[in-house]
Design a protein around this motif. Sequence first.
Motif, mmCIF file in Angstrom:
data_model
loop_
_atom_site.group_PDB
_atom_site.id
_atom_site.type_symbol
_atom_site.label_atom_id
_atom_site.label_comp_id
_atom_site.label_asym_id
_atom_site.label_seq_id
_atom_site.Cartn_x
_atom_site.Cartn_y
_atom_site.Cartn_z
ATOM 1 N N GLU A 121 2.418 -17.583 9.818
ATOM 2 C CA GLU A 121 1.375 -17.445 10.840
ATOM 3 C C GLU A 121 0.497 -18.680 10.919
ATOM 4 O OE1 GLU A 121 0.593 -12.606 10.945
ATOM 5 O OE2 GLU A 121 -1.023 -13.967 10.438
ATOM 6 N N GLU A 126 0.813 -1.213 0.000
ATOM 7 C CA GLU A 126 0.000 0.000 0.000
ATOM 8 C C GLU A 126 0.846 1.262 0.000
ATOM 9 O OE1 GLU A 126 -3.327 0.050 -0.124
ATOM 10 O OE2 GLU A 126 -3.434 -2.114 -0.214
ATOM 11 N N PRO A 144 -1.707 -1.251 10.866
ATOM 12 C CA PRO A 144 -1.365 -0.194 9.916
ATOM 13 C C PRO A 144 -0.116 -0.525 9.104
ATOM 14 C CG PRO A 144 -0.568 0.361 12.098
ATOM 15 C CD PRO A 144 -1.235 -0.982 12.219
ATOM 16 N N ALA A 145 -0.131 -0.141 7.848
ATOM 17 C CA ALA A 145 1.117 -0.059 7.099
ATOM 18 C C ALA A 145 1.772 1.262 7.486
ATOM 19 C CB ALA A 145 0.833 -0.099 5.602
ATOM 20 N N THR A 146 3.033 1.403 7.172
ATOM 21 C CA THR A 146 3.723 2.645 7.540
ATOM 22 C C THR A 146 2.983 3.862 7.016
ATOM 23 O OG1 THR A 146 5.830 1.479 7.520
ATOM 24 C CG2 THR A 146 5.919 3.877 7.363
ATOM 25 N N ILE A 147 2.464 3.737 5.807
ATOM 26 C CA ILE A 147 1.786 4.879 5.188
ATOM 27 C C ILE A 147 0.525 5.285 5.948
ATOM 28 C CG2 ILE A 147 0.357 3.500 3.625
ATOM 29 C CD1 ILE A 147 0.887 5.594 1.475
ATOM 30 N N GLU A 205 6.170 -5.719 5.425
ATOM 31 C CA GLU A 205 6.449 -4.410 4.828
ATOM 32 C C GLU A 205 7.939 -4.091 4.823
ATOM 33 O OE1 GLU A 205 4.168 -0.144 5.372
ATOM 34 O OE2 GLU A 205 4.890 -1.207 7.121
ATOM 35 N N SER A 213 -2.271 -11.395 10.006
ATOM 36 C CA SER A 213 -2.580 -10.469 11.101
ATOM 37 C C SER A 213 -2.219 -9.042 10.696
ATOM 38 C CB SER A 213 -1.824 -10.887 12.366
ATOM 39 O OG SER A 213 -0.428 -10.848 12.162
ATOM 40 N N HIS A 214 -1.196 -8.914 9.863
ATOM 41 C CA HIS A 214 -0.786 -7.577 9.414
ATOM 42 C C HIS A 214 -1.924 -6.845 8.699
ATOM 43 C CE1 HIS A 214 3.591 -7.408 10.212
ATOM 44 N NE2 HIS A 214 3.502 -8.729 10.151
ATOM 45 N N ARG A 228 1.656 -5.705 17.410
ATOM 46 C CA ARG A 228 1.605 -7.123 17.024
ATOM 47 C C ARG A 228 0.498 -7.834 17.796
ATOM 48 N NH1 ARG A 228 7.157 -9.107 17.558
ATOM 49 N NH2 ARG A 228 7.433 -8.928 15.335
ATOM 50 N N LYS A 286 5.784 -1.397 18.842
ATOM 51 C CA LYS A 286 5.798 -2.547 17.933
ATOM 52 C C LYS A 286 5.187 -3.795 18.573
ATOM 53 C CE LYS A 286 8.967 -5.420 15.244
ATOM 54 N NZ LYS A 286 10.352 -5.683 14.832
ATOM 55 N N PHE A 304 3.262 -14.865 4.479
ATOM 56 C CA PHE A 304 2.951 -13.501 4.051
ATOM 57 C C PHE A 304 4.224 -12.660 3.952
ATOM 58 C CE2 PHE A 304 -0.446 -15.198 6.738
ATOM 59 C CZ PHE A 304 -1.541 -15.128 5.877
ATOM 60 N N ARG A 350 -4.264 1.676 -3.873
ATOM 61 C CA ARG A 350 -3.205 1.200 -4.775
ATOM 62 C C ARG A 350 -3.410 -0.262 -5.144
ATOM 63 N NH1 ARG A 350 1.941 0.514 -3.802
ATOM 64 N NH2 ARG A 350 2.544 0.958 -5.941
ATOM 65 N N LEU A 389 -1.788 -9.798 1.372
ATOM 66 C CA LEU A 389 -1.981 -10.155 2.780
ATOM 67 C C LEU A 389 -3.026 -11.262 2.945
ATOM 68 C CD1 LEU A 389 -1.660 -6.698 4.577
ATOM 69 C CD2 LEU A 389 0.022 -8.543 4.378
#
Lengths: 373, 151
Positions: A323, A280, B46-49, A316, B41-42, B129, B125, A313, B76, B31
């Motif tokens: 998992e 993303e 949030p993604a960094t963006i 980033e 789970s990600h 998680r 972090k 998976f 995107r 994902l």
Amino acid sequence: MLYRHDVDERPIFARVRLTGQRFEGGVLPVDSLIELQRYQDLVRRFAEARDGGEEAGDLRLVIEKIDEGSADVLLALEQITAQVEVQIGARDELEATLAAAYGDEEISDDLDWDLATEIAQLGSTLTAEQSLVVEPVEDGHPRVEITIETRKRAVEKLDLANFMLAPADEEGSALATVETVLSGRIVELDADRQTFRFDSSEHGEMRGRYLEDDMTPNFRAVLDSSAKAPVTRLEGLLQSRNGSPWRIRDVTSLERFDLDGQPWQDRLKVLAELSAGWGEGADEPQISITSLDAAREILSALAVAGRTLPGVFPTEEGGVSLEWASAKAVRSIEITAEGVFEMFSLGEGDFDGMESEARDLPTAIRFAMGSDA
Amino acid sequence: MTLEIELGEGESLIDPAEGDEMLFRQIPEHLYDPDAGRPASHAFGPATIDAGKPSYGRSSLTTAQESRDWHTEHARKPSIAVYAVTVEEVVSSGTYAVDDSEAPLGPDEARAPGHCFVSYREHDKSDRRRIRAILLRFALDRGEIPTTAAA
């Protein structure tokens, strides 16, 4: 006798005639000088290729005379040096190559790729009703006439048609070059010419080349047409023409990720072939081979032991996350791009998790063996 | 655990009393592992963006299908599946959900109908998680919300 014509005792090295209304009366428009520059550059390139060094390519041509009737340009060497024989040989080779490209003869397989590109550029500023004629100054060389029409065929022969016939910018080039890392498979290698064909997972099949001879063993190592062919990461320059990826130049490194034909192969291959910016945020790095190798080892160990396989998976940060998850519990191993194992478990009914970290594979495998979420 | 709630301009806390309200989460292809048949789970974090504010869609204001279609059109990467957690489940994980429908938009920005986010801003972090895993667990218990790919 090396030269057929002399003007003011300076031997004529080459003769280029520009015809068309705008050249009549011996006029040479300034914007036509780029074609003479290209001719000079080509002689330099051929000279360097013949001599193996830059000294022979250190030549400068001067416009000795422009005759009427069109712009009939006589070019001479500004200075005669010890390299003159090499330079004359280079000129002859250039003119022979031009004759092949614009005539019926085969173009030499040894013609350097970039040189072919430069040859194809000669005459790209010509418009309808104009021509550029390379008149031989020695016996035995054919006259080459470059027009829009003849150039079209020559460019096709040089295998550059789609690029060279496209609208060009001021410099006469529609190429854009960026440093990149691509994933895919090497499907063909010509070690003598240091060229290859690469099936890019993102851009499809492209041709490429590398500069360093000592990379040939690396290419041979990743060349494999079998179903288990490794995913190859290739770092180099990606050239695009008119915005479309076209070919790869100057490969500087190769990295391989071996597939093992096991059930998880396809999933790992998907991750291995992700391009930078796959997520993303558009700035995610490619998944590191280190983390993919580690993931494959863990999956293999689980399969041998008959244990539950995890979901796989990308992360980033360029790593892999394994998992085991259900409506009851979640366990995971995040393998960082550098190969550190970050282990986590959330038990049934728990709202606090357990975390640990390891840098060795056996510890990660032991954790994985206990993961049947 | 006491959590200091941070709200920006145009943001409002989704009342935990609305605990049953579902928050839809769009799952991009990378994902989702088709072999395992589940998202990462990600996908719930949030993604960094996202700057700690992963987007969700409020079931009181949009549907899972509308939310997916909007995502596929504007993000995107298209959405290939929709999962959901409730406001109550978000709270139980140790964070909160924020409706930001009144927050100012920058030029060229667009906001999905019923947009809200789950706040990860205050979490490190390790905590992120843990929250992601809890939300995944709830989402898997509920199962995929049926939607179809845009025609």
